[in-house]
Structures are given as C-alpha cells and as structure tokens.
Design a protein around this motif. Structure first.
Motif, PDB file in Angstrom:
ATOM      1  N   CYS A  69     -82.125  -5.576 -53.143  1.00 23.11           N
ATOM      2  CA  CYS A  69     -82.173  -4.232 -52.574  1.00 23.11           C
ATOM      3  C   CYS A  69     -82.767  -3.278 -53.602  1.00 23.11           C
ATOM      4  O   CYS A  69     -82.675  -3.512 -54.812  1.00 23.11           O
ATOM      5  CB  CYS A  69     -80.776  -3.746 -52.190  1.00 23.11           C
ATOM      6  N   ILE A  70     -83.362  -2.200 -53.110  1.00 24.04           N
ATOM      7  CA  ILE A  70     -83.919  -1.172 -53.985  1.00 24.04           C
ATOM      8  C   ILE A  70     -83.175   0.128 -53.724  1.00 24.04           C
ATOM      9  O   ILE A  70     -83.016   0.546 -52.577  1.00 24.04           O
ATOM     10  CB  ILE A  70     -85.426  -0.993 -53.749  1.00 24.04           C
ATOM     11  N   SER A  71     -82.712   0.757 -54.783  1.00 27.54           N
ATOM     12  CA  SER A  71     -81.985   2.018 -54.699  1.00 27.54           C
ATOM     13  C   SER A  71     -82.906   3.159 -55.105  1.00 27.54           C
ATOM     14  O   SER A  71     -83.652   3.056 -56.080  1.00 27.54           O
ATOM     15  CB  SER A  71     -80.764   1.980 -55.627  1.00 27.54           C
ATOM     16  N   SER A  72     -82.841   4.267 -54.353  1.00 22.83           N
ATOM     17  CA  SER A  72     -83.643   5.441 -54.704  1.00 22.83           C
ATOM     18  C   SER A  72     -82.935   6.681 -54.180  1.00 22.83           C
ATOM     19  O   SER A  72     -81.816   6.602 -53.683  1.00 22.83           O
ATOM     20  CB  SER A  72     -85.057   5.330 -54.121  1.00 22.83           C
TER      21      SER A  72
ATOM     22  N   GLY B  30     -73.414 -10.318 -53.861  1.00 23.56           N
ATOM     23  CA  GLY B  30     -74.114 -11.436 -54.471  1.00 23.56           C
ATOM     24  C   GLY B  30     -75.599 -11.193 -54.614  1.00 23.56           C
ATOM     25  O   GLY B  30     -76.327 -12.032 -55.156  1.00 23.56           O
ATOM     26  N   GLY B  31     -76.090 -10.046 -54.132  1.00 21.15           N
ATOM     27  CA  GLY B  31     -77.508  -9.712 -54.243  1.00 21.15           C
ATOM     28  C   GLY B  31     -77.794  -8.865 -55.466  1.00 21.15           C
ATOM     29  O   GLY B  31     -76.879  -8.407 -56.152  1.00 21.15           O
ATOM     30  N   ARG B  32     -79.074  -8.661 -55.746  1.00 20.72           N
ATOM     31  CA  ARG B  32     -79.491  -7.811 -56.856  1.00 20.72           C
ATOM     32  C   ARG B  32     -79.891  -6.449 -56.313  1.00 20.72           C
ATOM     33  O   ARG B  32     -80.321  -6.316 -55.167  1.00 20.72           O
ATOM     34  CB  ARG B  32     -80.685  -8.419 -57.602  1.00 20.72           C
ATOM     35  N   ILE B  33     -79.753  -5.425 -57.157  1.00 24.61           N
ATOM     36  CA  ILE B  33     -80.196  -4.095 -56.778  1.00 24.61           C
ATOM     37  C   ILE B  33     -80.901  -3.461 -57.972  1.00 24.61           C
ATOM     38  O   ILE B  33     -80.395  -3.498 -59.095  1.00 24.61           O
ATOM     39  CB  ILE B  33     -79.015  -3.216 -56.288  1.00 24.61           C
ATOM     40  N   VAL B  34     -82.099  -2.943 -57.744  1.00 20.63           N
ATOM     41  CA  VAL B  34     -82.872  -2.293 -58.798  1.00 20.63           C
ATOM     42  C   VAL B  34     -83.274  -0.904 -58.316  1.00 20.63           C
ATOM     43  O   VAL B  34     -83.287  -0.624 -57.116  1.00 20.63           O
ATOM     44  CB  VAL B  34     -84.128  -3.103 -59.183  1.00 20.63           C
ATOM     45  N   GLU B  35     -83.605  -0.047 -59.263  1.00 16.25           N
ATOM     46  CA  GLU B  35     -83.975   1.321 -58.919  1.00 16.25           C
ATOM     47  C   GLU B  35     -85.478   1.459 -58.724  1.00 16.25           C
ATOM     48  O   GLU B  35     -86.279   0.882 -59.466  1.00 16.25           O
ATOM     49  CB  GLU B  35     -83.507   2.286 -60.013  1.00 16.25           C
TER      50      GLU B  35
ATOM     51  N   SER C   5     -92.930   3.996 -58.369  1.00 19.03           N
ATOM     52  CA  SER C   5     -92.621   2.879 -59.259  1.00 19.03           C
ATOM     53  C   SER C   5     -91.414   2.120 -58.739  1.00 19.03           C
ATOM     54  O   SER C   5     -90.724   2.566 -57.820  1.00 19.03           O
ATOM     55  CB  SER C   5     -92.323   3.392 -60.673  1.00 19.03           C
ATOM     56  N   VAL C   6     -91.151   0.982 -59.381  1.00 22.81           N
ATOM     57  CA  VAL C   6     -89.949   0.214 -59.069  1.00 22.81           C
ATOM     58  C   VAL C   6     -89.575  -0.599 -60.297  1.00 22.81           C
ATOM     59  O   VAL C   6     -90.436  -0.936 -61.124  1.00 22.81           O
ATOM     60  CB  VAL C   6     -90.176  -0.713 -57.851  1.00 22.81           C
TER      61      VAL C   6
ATOM     62  N   SER D 119     -83.402   2.802 -65.490  1.00 24.81           N
ATOM     63  CA  SER D 119     -84.835   2.541 -65.568  1.00 24.81           C
ATOM     64  C   SER D 119     -85.447   2.518 -64.173  1.00 24.81           C
ATOM     65  O   SER D 119     -84.925   1.871 -63.266  1.00 24.81           O
ATOM     66  CB  SER D 119     -85.097   1.206 -66.264  1.00 24.81           C
ATOM     67  N   ILE D 120     -86.554   3.234 -64.011  1.00 28.31           N
ATOM     68  CA  ILE D 120     -87.280   3.191 -62.742  1.00 28.31           C
ATOM     69  C   ILE D 120     -88.525   2.320 -62.878  1.00 28.31           C
ATOM     70  O   ILE D 120     -89.439   2.383 -62.065  1.00 28.31           O
ATOM     71  CB  ILE D 120     -87.650   4.601 -62.247  1.00 28.31           C
TER      72      ILE D 120
END
Length: 236
Positions: A7-10, A27-32, A44-45, A56-57
């Motif tokens: 998932c992507i958080s913003s 159990g999933g990953r989440i990045v900004e 960006s991601v 970090s973005i």
C-alpha cells in the motif's frame, strides 16, 4: 488480509506506530508517496521493493526534479538540489521542497497573484513551491518535516507539529496525538496537543507535561494538552 502485498500512504505524515500496527495487522508493506493538486497525480514514492524509512518520500519520478529552498526567500537560490557538488544535506538544512516537471500546473485559474507566489523561475525552469518543509539526504531522497503553514512560532523558535506528535507517541500509554499552534499574546503561539490514551491508564494532562519535559526540548513541550477518547478522522 493475507493477499495484501503493498500500500502507498499519502496526504499526510505516516507515523511509525501507525505503520507498525498496519504491517502487523495486515502482513502487507506500506510506503509513503508524495503528490499535490498543483503537480498531479504524483511526484515521488518510497522504495517499493526494499527498505523505506519513515518520513522518506523516496525519489522523484522520471522527468521530475526537486530541491530544497530557503523557506522565506526563493531568490536566495537552492539549499540543495542533490547534485554531486552539493554538501547541504540532512535535517539541519531543512527548507521548502520545490519541484519542477511535466506534471506541474501552469497556474491557478484567474488568480495571478497566487500563481506568481507559487511558481518561480530558476535556471530556465519553472519551479513549484509546495509549501512543505523538508530536507534532502545524501542519496537524493527527501524527508518531509511539516507544512509551512502549520509551522508553530513559539518564543522565537520554530516548532514542527509532526515532530512533537511523534515524540508524544513514544509515551507507552499514548495511542494518537495531534498538535497545532494557538495564538498567544506573549509567546506568539503556543503548542497545543490533543491525545488519545489507552483505556487502562490514568494519564492526566499534567503527567503528560511532566513526561514531555524529560523527553523533548523545552520549547517543543505542549503548553496545553487535551485528552480525548479518539481523535477525529477526516475521509476524502
């Protein structure tokens, strides 16, 4: 939710506690990721396949460039553009995040003054002043500290609400925290905090203040604290 992979958080800062609980529950990953209406759909991601530190973005998308400029004066030139000759990296070189690329708007419709304040020319390119404060790391990634408009000016110090929120959430009995500046005749602004606490604890605003005095710089300590059951959430 075993099939959830990424998932992507913003739209706002992702706090470490929230990320850790999300990962543990799903159990999933989440990045900004990072984007704004003036540079749609995204800028960006974070690292989708490796470590992506909190705050970090990541790196800008192909064709997009970014840099860090002084918060109050774009004309002074960039603090850091991520070029090989740059040396001003890290949190001590924070400033306004500015971007240039094909997704940057042409301007606000029929609002020329605001357009002129938001779009600036540098070295033949049009740069968008995002209103976000952050800094660049030596690897070219950027970390956001807070919104320029949300910066609290207390007793001549600059206080970042996000930083105080993260410090408060290190308290073992605080589950959520929100921080903002409120006007004050003597100090300019004061740091106001709203917190949610665990049901089985008996924290008081005063006990939280005492804890804060031992865990953050004096000028960052909340002047006023309200304890709430749950913090209000906004859905878009």
């Amino acid at each position: 939710m075993g099939k959830l992979i990424l998932c992507i958080s913003s739209a706002g800062p992702l706090h470490k506690q929230v990320r850790d609980e999300f990962v543990e529950s799903t159990g999933g990953r989440i990045v900004e990721g990072y984007g704004l209406s003036e540079a749609s759909p995204a800028v960006s991601v974070g690292n989708l396949f490796g470590e992506s530190p909190i705050g970090s973005i990541g790196m800008p998308f192909p064709g997009t460039e970014w840099g860090i400029w002084p918060v109050d004066d774009f004309s002074e030139g960039p603090i850091c553009l991520g070029n090989p000759e740059d040396t001003k990296f890290g949190i001590e070189n924070s400033g306004e995040i500015c971007i240039t690329g094909p997704q940057v708007m042409r301007g606000y419709l029929d609002i020329p003054d605001e357009t002129a304040d938001t779009l600036k020319k540098y070295n033949g390119k049009i740069w968008l002043l995002t209103g976000d404060i952050g800094f660049m790391n030596e690897d070219g990634t950027v970390e956001i500290r807070d919104r320029k408009k949300q910066l609290i000016k207390c007793k001549g110090y600059s206080v970042f609400p996000k930083e105080v929120e993260e410090l408060l959430m290190k308290h073992p009995d605080i589950t959520e925290a929100a921080v903002a500046g409120l006007p004050h005749e003597e100090f300019g602004e004061i740091v106001k905090a709203w917190v949610a606490i665990r049901e089985d604890c008996d924290l008081s605003p005063q006990s939280i203040k005492e804890w804060a005095k031992n865990n953050m710089a004096p000028y960052k300590c909340p002047y006023s604290i309200s304890i709430m059951g749950d913090l209000p959430k906004i859905s878009y």
